[in-house]
Enzyme design. Structure first.
Site, PDB file in Angstrom:
ATOM      1  N   ILE A 129      44.372  47.072  38.609  1.00 27.68           N
ATOM      2  CA  ILE A 129      42.877  46.425  38.310  1.00 27.68           C
ATOM      3  C   ILE A 129      43.195  44.785  38.733  1.00 27.68           C
ATOM      4  O   ILE A 129      44.266  44.239  38.654  1.00 27.68           O
ATOM      5  CB  ILE A 129      42.543  46.737  37.019  1.00 27.68           C
ATOM      6  CG1 ILE A 129      40.947  46.260  37.129  1.00 27.68           C
ATOM      7  CG2 ILE A 129      43.392  46.069  35.755  1.00 27.68           C
ATOM      8  CD1 ILE A 129      40.170  46.496  35.848  1.00 27.68           C
ATOM      9  N   CYS A 130      42.126  44.789  39.438  1.00 26.63           N
ATOM     10  CA  CYS A 130      42.105  43.078  39.835  1.00 26.63           C
ATOM     11  C   CYS A 130      43.006  42.598  40.893  1.00 26.63           C
ATOM     12  O   CYS A 130      43.284  43.214  41.847  1.00 26.63           O
ATOM     13  CB  CYS A 130      41.997  42.269  38.520  1.00 26.63           C
ATOM     14  SG  CYS A 130      40.423  42.040  37.935  1.00 26.63           S
ATOM     15  N   HIS A 131      44.055  41.681  40.189  1.00 29.15           N
ATOM     16  CA  HIS A 131      45.086  41.275  41.148  1.00 29.15           C
ATOM     17  C   HIS A 131      46.376  42.122  40.987  1.00 29.15           C
ATOM     18  O   HIS A 131      47.459  42.011  41.811  1.00 29.15           O
ATOM     19  CB  HIS A 131      45.755  39.875  40.930  1.00 29.15           C
ATOM     20  CG  HIS A 131      44.758  38.721  41.075  1.00 29.15           C
ATOM     21  ND1 HIS A 131      43.448  38.606  40.548  1.00 29.15           N
ATOM     22  CD2 HIS A 131      44.491  37.876  42.351  1.00 29.15           C
ATOM     23  CE1 HIS A 131      42.907  37.360  41.151  1.00 29.15           C
ATOM     24  NE2 HIS A 131      43.626  36.923  42.283  1.00 29.15           N
ATOM     25  N   ARG A 179      38.130  46.330  40.478  1.00 28.25           N
ATOM     26  CA  ARG A 179      38.066  45.031  40.961  1.00 28.25           C
ATOM     27  C   ARG A 179      38.291  43.850  39.987  1.00 28.25           C
ATOM     28  O   ARG A 179      38.679  42.916  40.289  1.00 28.25           O
ATOM     29  CB  ARG A 179      36.555  44.915  41.628  1.00 28.25           C
ATOM     30  CG  ARG A 179      36.460  45.745  42.641  1.00 28.25           C
ATOM     31  CD  ARG A 179      35.022  45.818  43.175  1.00 28.25           C
ATOM     32  NE  ARG A 179      34.005  46.220  42.007  1.00 28.25           N
ATOM     33  CZ  ARG A 179      32.768  46.259  42.025  1.00 28.25           C
ATOM     34  NH1 ARG A 179      32.031  46.178  43.224  1.00 28.25           N
ATOM     35  NH2 ARG A 179      32.211  46.426  41.234  1.00 28.25           N
TER      36      ARG A 179
END
Length: 240
Positions: A129-131, A179
């Site tokens: 998730i995310c980075h 995201r």
């Protein structure tokens, strides 16, 4: 999608009990170091434990790692095993939380990258998730895959051969991506579903078809790139 998930017409208490048994006997590794986004470790861990999985936090560091909570340092999380001592064959699935500093450090650690690469090679399910997908780039896990992430790393992922889309959750043959922390509920649901399915041995031959998610690419353009939560979650220019 699994064919043995609880039917929707079951008594709610029975359905909840059956869902809680989905990951019984599964061992899941969460790989992090200092600067991981707090909610992106703690909330997926809670969901996995509720589904019956056994969780271990794996890190290049021993002792504890420190989280990041939106705008400042968060709380420490105990490390269960150092990555150089962890055997990937002992785990059924992998979680890669985000946070700017966390994956940027992990991708420079040879032992961490090799640990993650083992899951890529063997087709075990991975949730990032995310980075978090930054570490997957170093581990050779994004080329030819359809995925999402925090928007600021979409060019990195595209340059590594991924098809990047702007959706709350994307699944591609056992790879689950989202995201930002706002997407965690959808992320958790798909993560548990894919982890319950187990290995995806044909992942490298993925068709690239994504599941779920309704947000169209481009909605994060310009000044709309971050949600309200993301705008408060800045770690030296954007921590998620």
């Amino acid at each position: 999608m699994r064919q043995d998930l609880p039917p929707t017409n079951l008594n709610p208490l029975l359905a909840k009990y059956l869902m809680a048994q989905q990951l019984t006997g599964k061992r899941v590794a969460i790989v992090v170091t200092d600067g991981f986004e707090q909610d992106e470790l703690e909330k997926p861990r809670q969901a996995l434990e509720a589904a019956g999985a056994k969780i271990e936090v794996i890190s290049p560091k021993s002792g504890k790692v420190k989280g990041w909570k939106y705008t400042d340092w968060g709380t420490d999380v105990a490390v269960d095993r150092e990555v150089q001592q962890a055997d990937p064959d002992k785990y059924d699935a992998l979680v890669l939380p985000g946070g700017q500093m966390n994956p940027d450090t992990l991708r420079m650690d040879r032992n961490a990258v090799e640990f993650v690469a083992s899951f890529v090679r063997t087709g075990k399910p991975i949730a990032a998730i995310c980075h978090g997908p930054l570490t997957l780039i170093e581990a050779g896990g994004v080329k030819g895959r359809r995925l999402t992430s925090f928007p600021s790393i979409r060019t990195d992922l595209r340059n590594a051969g991924a098809e990047w889309v702007d959706q709350e959750v994307v699944t591609d043959h056992g790879l689950v991506t989202s995201r930002n922390p706002d997407d965690i509920p959808a992320f958790n649901r798909k993560m548990i579903e894919e982890f319950a399915e187990g290995r995806h041995p044909n992942r490298q031959k993925s068709s690239g078809k994504a599941e779920s998610g309704t947000v169209k690419e481009g909605t994060f353009a310009g000044t709309q790139e971050k949600s309200a939560r993301d705008n408060t979650g800045m770690q030296g220019g954007g921590q998620n």
